[in-house]
Design a protein around this motif. Structure first.
Motif, PDB file in Angstrom:
ATOM      1  N   ILE A  89     -28.065  24.322 -27.923  1.00  0.00           N
ATOM      2  CA  ILE A  89     -26.389  23.869 -28.335  1.00  0.00           C
ATOM      3  C   ILE A  89     -26.230  23.814 -29.647  1.00  0.00           C
ATOM      4  O   ILE A  89     -25.755  24.018 -29.546  1.00  0.00           O
ATOM      5  CB  ILE A  89     -26.421  22.924 -27.332  1.00  0.00           C
TER       6      ILE A  89
ATOM      7  N   ASN B 128     -33.532  16.074 -33.079  1.00  0.00           N
ATOM      8  CA  ASN B 128     -32.688  15.555 -31.584  1.00  0.00           C
ATOM      9  C   ASN B 128     -31.108  16.416 -31.816  1.00  0.00           C
ATOM     10  O   ASN B 128     -30.354  15.908 -32.123  1.00  0.00           O
ATOM     11  CB  ASN B 128     -32.552  14.405 -30.566  1.00  0.00           C
TER      12      ASN B 128
ATOM     13  N   SER C  12     -32.820  25.691 -31.980  1.00  0.00           N
ATOM     14  CA  SER C  12     -32.250  24.724 -30.624  1.00  0.00           C
ATOM     15  C   SER C  12     -30.334  26.146 -30.638  1.00  0.00           C
ATOM     16  O   SER C  12     -29.375  25.764 -30.773  1.00  0.00           O
ATOM     17  CB  SER C  12     -31.279  23.289 -31.482  1.00  0.00           C
TER      18      SER C  12
ATOM     19  N   GLU D   2     -22.311  20.050 -19.251  1.00  0.00           N
ATOM     20  CA  GLU D   2     -21.705  18.847 -20.094  1.00  0.00           C
ATOM     21  C   GLU D   2     -20.176  18.471 -19.854  1.00  0.00           C
ATOM     22  O   GLU D   2     -20.243  17.916 -19.249  1.00  0.00           O
ATOM     23  CB  GLU D   2     -20.963  19.178 -21.871  1.00  0.00           C
TER      24      GLU D   2
ATOM     25  N   GLU E  19     -28.470  17.409 -29.648  1.00  0.00           N
ATOM     26  CA  GLU E  19     -27.914  16.385 -29.349  1.00  0.00           C
ATOM     27  C   GLU E  19     -27.163  15.724 -30.235  1.00  0.00           C
ATOM     28  O   GLU E  19     -25.503  15.216 -30.432  1.00  0.00           O
ATOM     29  CB  GLU E  19     -28.092  15.369 -27.835  1.00  0.00           C
TER      30      GLU E  19
END
Length: 415
Positions: free
Chosen positions: A280, A244, A278, A378, A246
């Motif tokens: 991010i 994940n 990913s 965000e 995040e």
């Protein structure tokens, strides 16, 4: 239909309505009527033929009295294009009337109750909004109804009522993570940090894969007991939710906040091994390396995820820094085109145009952002969901996010 639109342009509204009523069914198979008519109405709406669209919906509703999708579209049309008074875009009473007819026709549609609630709430009629939600709760109501009910009380500053509704909602829907988050945030706002911690922990028992709950608990632990506690929470969270991005990003940031550059770098390398695609993480890793290495890092990122808006926006920032204005603009435009729902990219783009663009450019980005109605991002959500910014229009939130970006940049420069 063209004739009807021509009649509307000439100001002959009744003629326009008569043409639609008598011709809209011609040549349309029975099973295609609903789909075709909605598509026709939406096309007319796009072309600015509002009366024609209104006439199509009016006719469609005589045929499909209990189809909530048509009622909602008709109400939406009134909300955005009702009889325009000078100071009021749209016509709240007209939209209200349509929704009242809609829930008379389909008494059990929660979609319609929530649309009616939203109309009142957004137009500063909290009492009406409350009444609609109370009725929806009496009818059983899903978790969304309980959540919206608590949100209304939160905005009106009724802490006890907010807590009662959230508690009651959780008794009915213990696995609905948003209610756990709301209760935790309520305790945090009141300074009851131990209580908030218990809430997040209970929430995680019911929803172990809910990332926002893990992140809230980690942030709270960091506030209360420092980095090592937050680290433990995030490690546990990654165990239960592997791959994940995040959770990895939160761990990297926690180390960075405490000046542990080496730890942050090690974690970032592990993160990219576990989540190689990913956006991010790649975008954050571009910003973490010293400036001379950013170009090669962004090449690596683009190889792994060339259509990711986070990476594209990070590359745009590099061009912007190097004063390559046209390239920066092109890449920022790509980011908002790929992810129009993410407000952070719009804020970056708008900030860029405020620095380097003409007034035309600035107006254009602003107009496109308002049309996109971004809900995510965000920084965007941190501002749009703050209690004091409730009911703020897109434009106001965009400008606040731009200010926040400026402050963040100044802090980074100081480091």
């Amino acid at each position: 239909m063209k004739e009807a639109e021509a009649a509307e342009r000439a100001g002959s509204v009744v003629t326009c309505q008569a043409i639609i009523k008598n011709t809209i069914g011609i040549g349309v198979e029975e099973e295609d009527r609903k789909r075709t008519w909605v598509a026709d109405a939406e096309e007319c709406k796009k072309r600015g033929s509002i009366e024609t669209a209104r006439a199509i919906y009016a006719h469609a509703l005589t045929v499909f009295l209990t189809k909530k999708s048509i009622w909602l579209k008709a109400a939406q049309l009134e909300k955005s294009h009702g009889t325009r008074k000078k100071w009021l875009a749209g016509d709240v009473p007209a939209a209200r009337a349509i929704l009242q007819e809609a829930y008379a026709a389909i008494p059990n549609s929660e979609e319609i109750w929530l649309a009616a609630f939203k109309l009142e709430f957004e137009n500063h009629e909290p009492e009406r909004a409350r009444m609609l939600l109370a009725k929806a709760r009496e009818r059983g109501g899903t978790e969304r109804v309980w959540m919206k009910s608590a949100i209304v009380e939160r905005e009106l500053g009724n802490t006890e009522e907010e807590r009662r509704l959230v508690d009651e909602g959780l008794k009915r829907f213990p696995s609905f993570f948003k209610l756990w988050l709301m209760l935790g945030q309520l305790e945090e706002r009141l300074g009851h940090l131990e209580k908030a911690k218990e809430v997040y922990e209970s929430g995680l028992k019911h929803c172990p894969s809910c990332i926002p709950l893990w992140l809230s608990l980690a942030n709270l632990e960091e506030k209360m007991n420092g980095l090592s506690k937050a680290r433990a929470v995030l490690t546990m969270a990654r165990k239960k939710n592997p791959q994940n991005p995040e959770l990895w990003l939160a761990a990297v940031r926690a180390e960075s906040r405490h000046g542990n550059k080496k730890e942050a770098d090690i974690l970032m390398a592990k993160a990219l091994q576990e989540c190689p695609n990913s956006g991010i993480l790649w975008a954050a890793s571009i910003e973490m390396v010293p400036r001379p290495q950013r170009k090669s890092k962004s090449m690596d990122a683009l190889k792994k995820c060339d259509h990711d808006p986070h990476v594209i926006s990070a590359v745009a920032k590099l061009f912007w820094h190097d004063r390559k204005v046209d390239k920066a603009r092109t890449w920022l435009n790509r980011a908002v085109t790929l992810a129009p729902d993410v407000g952070d990219f719009w804020a970056l783009y708008y900030k860029f145009e405020l620095q380097h663009g003409t007034e035309e450019n600035q107006k254009d980005v602003l107009k496109r952002c308002i049309a996109a109605e971004p809900r995510h991002g965000e920084k965007w959500q941190a501002i749009s969901k703050a209690v004091e910014n409730a009911h703020q229009q897109t434009e106001a939130i965009l400008k606040k996010v731009v200010v926040a970006l400026g402050k963040e940049e100044n802090a980074a420069e100081r480091h």
